[in-house]
Design a protein around this motif. Structure first.
Motif, mmCIF file in Angstrom:
data_model
loop_
_atom_site.group_PDB
_atom_site.id
_atom_site.type_symbol
_atom_site.label_atom_id
_atom_site.label_comp_id
_atom_site.label_asym_id
_atom_site.label_seq_id
_atom_site.Cartn_x
_atom_site.Cartn_y
_atom_site.Cartn_z
ATOM 1 N N PRO A 35 0.796 -1.225 0.000
ATOM 2 C CA PRO A 35 0.000 0.000 0.000
ATOM 3 C C PRO A 35 0.833 1.281 0.000
ATOM 4 C CG PRO A 35 -0.967 -1.574 1.499
ATOM 5 C CD PRO A 35 0.334 -2.171 1.011
ATOM 6 N N GLU A 36 2.007 1.248 0.666
ATOM 7 C CA GLU A 36 2.802 2.475 0.690
ATOM 8 C C GLU A 36 3.488 2.741 -0.647
ATOM 9 O OE1 GLU A 36 4.729 -0.919 2.273
ATOM 10 O OE2 GLU A 36 2.959 -0.126 3.218
ATOM 11 N N GLU A 37 3.616 1.710 -1.489
ATOM 12 C CA GLU A 37 4.244 1.870 -2.801
ATOM 13 C C GLU A 37 3.248 1.737 -3.942
ATOM 14 O OE1 GLU A 37 7.470 -0.921 -3.104
ATOM 15 O OE2 GLU A 37 8.234 -0.365 -1.137
ATOM 16 N N ASP A 38 2.280 0.865 -3.805
ATOM 17 C CA ASP A 38 1.292 0.598 -4.844
ATOM 18 C C ASP A 38 -0.087 0.558 -4.202
ATOM 19 O OD1 ASP A 38 -0.294 -0.306 -6.918
ATOM 20 O OD2 ASP A 38 0.568 -2.313 -6.962
ATOM 21 N N PRO A 39 -0.870 1.644 -4.342
ATOM 22 C CA PRO A 39 -2.170 1.666 -3.673
ATOM 23 C C PRO A 39 -3.186 0.674 -4.229
ATOM 24 C CG PRO A 39 -1.903 3.613 -5.036
ATOM 25 C CD PRO A 39 -0.595 2.870 -5.058
ATOM 26 N N ILE A 58 -6.813 7.571 0.710
ATOM 27 C CA ILE A 58 -5.413 7.849 0.378
ATOM 28 C C ILE A 58 -5.309 9.333 0.032
ATOM 29 C CG2 ILE A 58 -4.870 5.500 -0.396
ATOM 30 C CD1 ILE A 58 -5.139 6.496 -3.305
ATOM 31 N N SER A 59 -4.090 9.822 -0.138
ATOM 32 C CA SER A 59 -3.907 11.231 -0.489
ATOM 33 C C SER A 59 -4.173 11.443 -1.980
ATOM 34 C CB SER A 59 -2.482 11.669 -0.155
ATOM 35 O OG SER A 59 -1.567 11.088 -1.068
ATOM 36 N N TRP A 60 -4.448 12.690 -2.322
ATOM 37 C CA TRP A 60 -4.612 13.015 -3.738
ATOM 38 C C TRP A 60 -3.314 12.744 -4.487
ATOM 39 C CZ3 TRP A 60 -8.930 13.041 -6.152
ATOM 40 C CH2 TRP A 60 -10.111 13.500 -5.559
ATOM 41 N N ASP A 61 -2.164 13.002 -3.850
ATOM 42 C CA ASP A 61 -0.881 12.743 -4.520
ATOM 43 C C ASP A 61 -0.739 11.270 -4.874
ATOM 44 O OD1 ASP A 61 -0.094 15.402 -4.467
ATOM 45 O OD2 ASP A 61 1.144 15.171 -2.669
ATOM 46 N N GLU A 62 -1.054 10.380 -3.930
ATOM 47 C CA GLU A 62 -0.993 8.932 -4.202
ATOM 48 C C GLU A 62 -1.966 8.565 -5.324
ATOM 49 O OE1 GLU A 62 -0.506 6.211 -0.489
ATOM 50 O OE2 GLU A 62 -1.680 7.970 0.114
ATOM 51 N N PHE A 63 -3.176 9.104 -5.232
ATOM 52 C CA PHE A 63 -4.212 8.819 -6.219
ATOM 53 C C PHE A 63 -3.734 9.218 -7.612
ATOM 54 C CE2 PHE A 63 -7.902 10.042 -8.740
ATOM 55 C CZ PHE A 63 -8.798 9.004 -8.513
ATOM 56 N N PHE A 64 -3.237 10.461 -7.753
ATOM 57 C CA PHE A 64 -2.851 10.941 -9.074
ATOM 58 C C PHE A 64 -1.567 10.301 -9.588
ATOM 59 C CE2 PHE A 64 -5.754 14.601 -8.068
ATOM 60 C CZ PHE A 64 -6.697 14.261 -9.023
ATOM 61 N N ASP A 65 -0.663 9.891 -8.697
ATOM 62 C CA ASP A 65 0.525 9.145 -9.139
ATOM 63 C C ASP A 65 0.095 7.855 -9.831
ATOM 64 O OD1 ASP A 65 2.269 11.069 -8.186
ATOM 65 O OD2 ASP A 65 2.865 9.915 -6.403
ATOM 66 N N LYS A 66 -0.781 7.110 -9.191
ATOM 67 C CA LYS A 66 -1.273 5.842 -9.753
ATOM 68 C C LYS A 66 -2.150 6.094 -10.988
ATOM 69 C CE LYS A 66 -1.835 1.317 -9.326
ATOM 70 N NZ LYS A 66 -0.770 0.347 -9.332
ATOM 71 N N PHE A 67 -2.947 7.147 -10.939
ATOM 72 C CA PHE A 67 -3.814 7.559 -12.050
ATOM 73 C C PHE A 67 -2.983 7.767 -13.313
ATOM 74 C CE2 PHE A 67 -6.026 11.022 -14.343
ATOM 75 C CZ PHE A 67 -7.336 10.578 -14.355
#
Length: 97
Positions: A35-39, A58-67
């Motif tokens: 989860p800390e690397e791949d949501p 999760i944070s928006w940053d995590e969301f948009f990184d994966k997005f």
């Protein structure tokens, strides 16, 4: 009244649309390798609806990184056929739109 759907990849548009309806970025529990690397599987959660036990904020940053990593777009509806704010949304591949 029409209930048109739209597709966007604009981060600010997605954030504003979700937050104006009380939504926040989330991941499906139990998906992703770490989860800390791949949501894992992304969702927009609207508290009080069906995601209570299956989604984790999760944070928006995590969301948009994966997005971006997965080349996703948000298919969403602004208003329902009755003219009310809609929460309908789906994450789709950019390749299909």
């Amino acid at each position: 009244m029409s209930a048109e759907s739209r597709t966007t990849t604009n981060h600010e548009e997605i954030r504003k649309w979700a937050e104006s309806r009380g939504g926040h970025p989330a991941r499906v529990r139990g998906t992703g390798s770490k989860p800390e690397e791949d949501p894992g599987l992304l969702r927009i959660d609207f508290p009080g609806y069906s995601g209570k036990d299956s989604l984790e904020e999760i944070s928006w940053d995590e969301f948009f990184d994966k997005f971006e990593e997965n080349k996703l777009a948000l298919l969403y509806q602004d208003k329902t056929a009755k003219g009310e704010d809609s929460r309908f949304n789906k994450l789709v591949s950019r390749d299909k739109h």
